[in-house]
Design an enzyme around this catalytic site. Structure first.
Site, PDB file in Angstrom:
ATOM      1  N   ASP A 105       0.859  -1.213  -0.168  1.00  0.00           N
ATOM      2  CA  ASP A 105      -0.118  -0.069   0.026  1.00  0.00           C
ATOM      3  C   ASP A 105       0.915   1.373  -0.185  1.00  0.00           C
ATOM      4  O   ASP A 105       2.097   1.309   0.439  1.00  0.00           O
ATOM      5  CB  ASP A 105      -0.875  -0.008   1.124  1.00  0.00           C
ATOM      6  CG  ASP A 105      -2.131  -0.910   1.127  1.00  0.00           C
ATOM      7  OD1 ASP A 105      -2.478  -1.168  -0.189  1.00  0.00           O
ATOM      8  OD2 ASP A 105      -2.873  -1.085   1.996  1.00  0.00           O
ATOM      9  N   LYS A 151      -2.107   4.967  -4.330  1.00  0.00           N
ATOM     10  CA  LYS A 151      -2.089   6.294  -5.361  1.00  0.00           C
ATOM     11  C   LYS A 151      -0.790   6.547  -5.730  1.00  0.00           C
ATOM     12  O   LYS A 151      -0.016   6.542  -5.005  1.00  0.00           O
ATOM     13  CB  LYS A 151      -2.792   7.320  -4.522  1.00  0.00           C
ATOM     14  CG  LYS A 151      -4.173   7.776  -5.383  1.00  0.00           C
ATOM     15  CD  LYS A 151      -4.623   8.881  -4.323  1.00  0.00           C
ATOM     16  CE  LYS A 151      -5.294   8.578  -3.411  1.00  0.00           C
ATOM     17  NZ  LYS A 151      -6.121   9.526  -2.667  1.00  0.00           N
ATOM     18  N   MET A 172      -7.252   9.760  10.148  1.00  0.00           N
ATOM     19  CA  MET A 172      -7.941  10.365   8.997  1.00  0.00           C
ATOM     20  C   MET A 172      -8.907  11.405   9.569  1.00  0.00           C
ATOM     21  O   MET A 172      -9.979  11.761   9.019  1.00  0.00           O
ATOM     22  CB  MET A 172      -8.649   9.381   8.121  1.00  0.00           C
ATOM     23  CG  MET A 172      -7.894   8.299   7.483  1.00  0.00           C
ATOM     24  SD  MET A 172      -8.709   6.817   6.846  1.00  0.00           S
ATOM     25  CE  MET A 172      -8.802   6.046   7.874  1.00  0.00           C
TER      26      MET A 172
HETATM   27  N1  SAH Z   1      -4.138   0.492   9.071  1.00  0.00           N
HETATM   28  C1  SAH Z   1      -3.439   1.560   9.464  1.00  0.00           C
HETATM   29  C2  SAH Z   1      -4.341   2.870   9.233  1.00  0.00           C
HETATM   30  C3  SAH Z   1      -4.741   2.940   7.873  1.00  0.00           C
HETATM   31  S1  SAH Z   1      -5.887   4.496   7.544  1.00  0.00           S
HETATM   32  C4  SAH Z   1      -3.105   1.356  10.816  1.00  0.00           C
HETATM   33  O1  SAH Z   1      -3.201   0.461  11.440  1.00  0.00           O
HETATM   34  O2  SAH Z   1      -2.251   2.423  11.390  1.00  0.00           O
HETATM   35  C5  SAH Z   1      -4.564   5.772   7.063  1.00  0.00           C
HETATM   36  C6  SAH Z   1      -4.456   6.779   8.235  1.00  0.00           C
HETATM   37  O3  SAH Z   1      -3.870   6.214   9.476  1.00  0.00           O
HETATM   38  C7  SAH Z   1      -3.761   8.025   7.907  1.00  0.00           C
HETATM   39  O4  SAH Z   1      -4.704   8.747   7.203  1.00  0.00           O
HETATM   40  C8  SAH Z   1      -3.465   8.451   9.310  1.00  0.00           C
HETATM   41  O5  SAH Z   1      -4.426   9.038  10.148  1.00  0.00           O
HETATM   42  C9  SAH Z   1      -3.330   7.077   9.890  1.00  0.00           C
HETATM   43  N2  SAH Z   1      -1.607   6.701   9.584  1.00  0.00           N
HETATM   44  C10 SAH Z   1      -1.065   5.903   9.163  1.00  0.00           C
HETATM   45  N3  SAH Z   1       0.063   5.721   9.239  1.00  0.00           N
HETATM   46  C11 SAH Z   1       0.541   6.750   9.754  1.00  0.00           C
HETATM   47  C12 SAH Z   1       1.969   7.498  10.041  1.00  0.00           C
HETATM   48  N4  SAH Z   1       2.879   6.806  10.022  1.00  0.00           N
HETATM   49  N5  SAH Z   1       1.820   8.633  10.746  1.00  0.00           N
HETATM   50  C13 SAH Z   1       0.528   9.127  11.253  1.00  0.00           C
HETATM   51  N6  SAH Z   1      -0.591   8.695  10.834  1.00  0.00           N
HETATM   52  C14 SAH Z   1      -0.602   7.421  10.176  1.00  0.00           C
END
Ligand code: SAH
Length: 273
Positions: free
Chosen positions: A52, A74, A189
Site C-alpha cells: 500500500d 495512489k 484520518m
Molecule cells: N491500518 C492503518 C491505518 C490506515 S488508515 C493502521 O493501523 O495504522 C490511514 C490513516 O492512518 C492515515 O490517514 C493516518 O491517520 C493514519 N496513519 C497511518 N500511518 C501513519 C503514520 N505513519 N503517521 C501518522 N498517521 C498515520
C-alpha cells in the site's frame, strides 16, 4: 541483522506459507523495526508482495531478489487502485500458485480494509493468514512520547476514523456520547473534518483546554509532533499546514509528553551522532 541461520531458527515457530496462499501482514506505522518477526519472515519467502501507499518502501529490500513487488496505492496523480481491483489481483496471483504477501500499513484490520480483503479471499476459496501490525494510533503515540494510558490520566482509550467511506464525518458515531463517555480519543484520518469534530466534542461537553497532539509521519525519520488545545485545534491545523498522514490524540495523557521528552533517546541511528 537477521541472517539465514536466524530465519532457520525462527521457522520452527512459524506457520506455513504454502504456495497459492495469501498472508495479510501489518507492516506497522513506518519504522522498519516495527514489523513483526512473523511479518519479516513472510516477506523473506513471498513470491509476490502487494503493498500500500503508506508502507515504507525500505521493506522491499527484504524480499527475495526474484520476487515481484506490486504497488496498490495512489501515485503520480493516477486514481488509486480500487479495493475490487486489489482483491482481484491478489486472488489472481494466489490462483497462479504464488505465495502472496499483502503488506498493509499499521494493522490490517484497523481502518485498513483488511476485512474486505479476507472476505474476498474466502469467497474465492483462497487460504489466508492475517498477521497483526502495530497500528499508527499506538506506534505513533509511543514515538511521540505520549503514553497511551496512565493510571492518573485515563482508564480507557477510543480509536476512531474522522471520515467514513464517503469522506464525511462518520454519522454512525454518537459524538455526544463519545465526548462524555471516552477519555483519551485517538483519531485516524481526522484532519479534513477537524473543525467539525472539535466542535462536536466541545458541544458534547469536552473542555476546550484539553491537550491535543498531532503526530505526522509517525515513526518515520521525518516525524513531526505538534501540541495544542481542543478549542484551538482546527485553526492550528490550518496555520501549521498539517497534512496527512497524521494521528490526532485528545486527552490528559498528551500532557505527559512535555515531562518525559528531554530524556528520550533517538529512534534513528543518524540522530545519535
Ligand atoms: N491500518 C492503518 C491505518 C490506515 S488508515 C493502521 O493501523 O495504522 C490511514 C490513516 O492512518 C492515515 O490517514 C493516518 O491517520 C493514519 N496513519 C497511518 N500511518 C501513519 C503514520 N505513519 N503517521 C501518522 N498517521 C498515520
Amino acid at each position: 541483522m537477521i541472517n539465514d541461520s536466524d530465519i532457520k531458527m525462527l521457522s520452527k515457530f512459524m506457520p506455513q506459507f504454502p504456495p497459492g496462499s495469501v498472508w495479510l501482514v501489518g507492516a506497522g506505522p513506518g519504522h522498519v523495526g516495527l514489523i513483526s518477526v512473523m511479518g519479516l519472515f513472510a516477506l523473506k519467502q513471498a513470491d509476490v508482495v502487494v503493498y500500500d501507499a503508506l508502507v515504507n518502501r525500505e521493506f522491499l529490500q527484504f524480499m527475495r531478489p526474484d520476487a515481484e513487488a506490486i504497488y496498490a496505492g495512489k501515485r503520480g496523480g493516477k486514481p488509486s487502485a480500487t479495493q475490487e481491483n486489489i482483491s482481484h489481483a491478489i486472488i489472481k496471483y494466489a490462483k497462479q500458485g504464488k505465495r502472496v504477501l499483502r503488506l498493509k500499513g499499521g494493522d490490517p484490520f484497523i481502518f485498513g480494509r483488511g476485512g474486505e480483503e479476507v472476505e474476498a479471499l474466502s469467497k474465492a476459496d483462497i487460504r489466508f493468514l492475517a498477521i497483526p501490525g502495530i497500528t499508527a494510533g499506538i506506534g505513533g503515540l509511543a514515538f511521540a512520547h505520549i503514553p497511551a494510558t496512565t493510571r492518573e490520566t485515563n482508564q480507557s482509550i477510543t480509536f476512531l476514523t474522522g471520515h467514513d467511506s464517503k469522506g464525511i464525518i462518520p454519522s454512525a458515531i454518537d459524538w455526544d456520547a463519545l465526548a462524555k463517555g471516552s477519555q483519551t480519543i485517538v483519531m485516524y484520518m481526522a484532519l479534513k473534518n477537524i473543525d467539525d469534530i472539535c466542535k462536536r466534542l466541545i458541544g458534547g461537553g469536552r473542555d476546550e483546554n484539553e491537550p491535543v497532539a498531532f503526530v505526522r509521519n509517525a515513526t518515520l525519520s521525518d516525524q513531526q509532533v505538534w501540541q495544542t488545545s481542543l478549542g484551538a485545534a482546527a485553526n492550528f491545523v490550518a496555520e501549521n499546514d498539517i497534512k496527512p498522514p497524521a494521528i490526532v490524540v485528545i486527552g490528559g495523557n498528551v500532557a505527559l509528553r512535555a515531562k518525559i521528552l528531554a530524556h528520550a533517546l533517538p529512534f534513528y541511528p543518524e540522530a545519535q551522532k
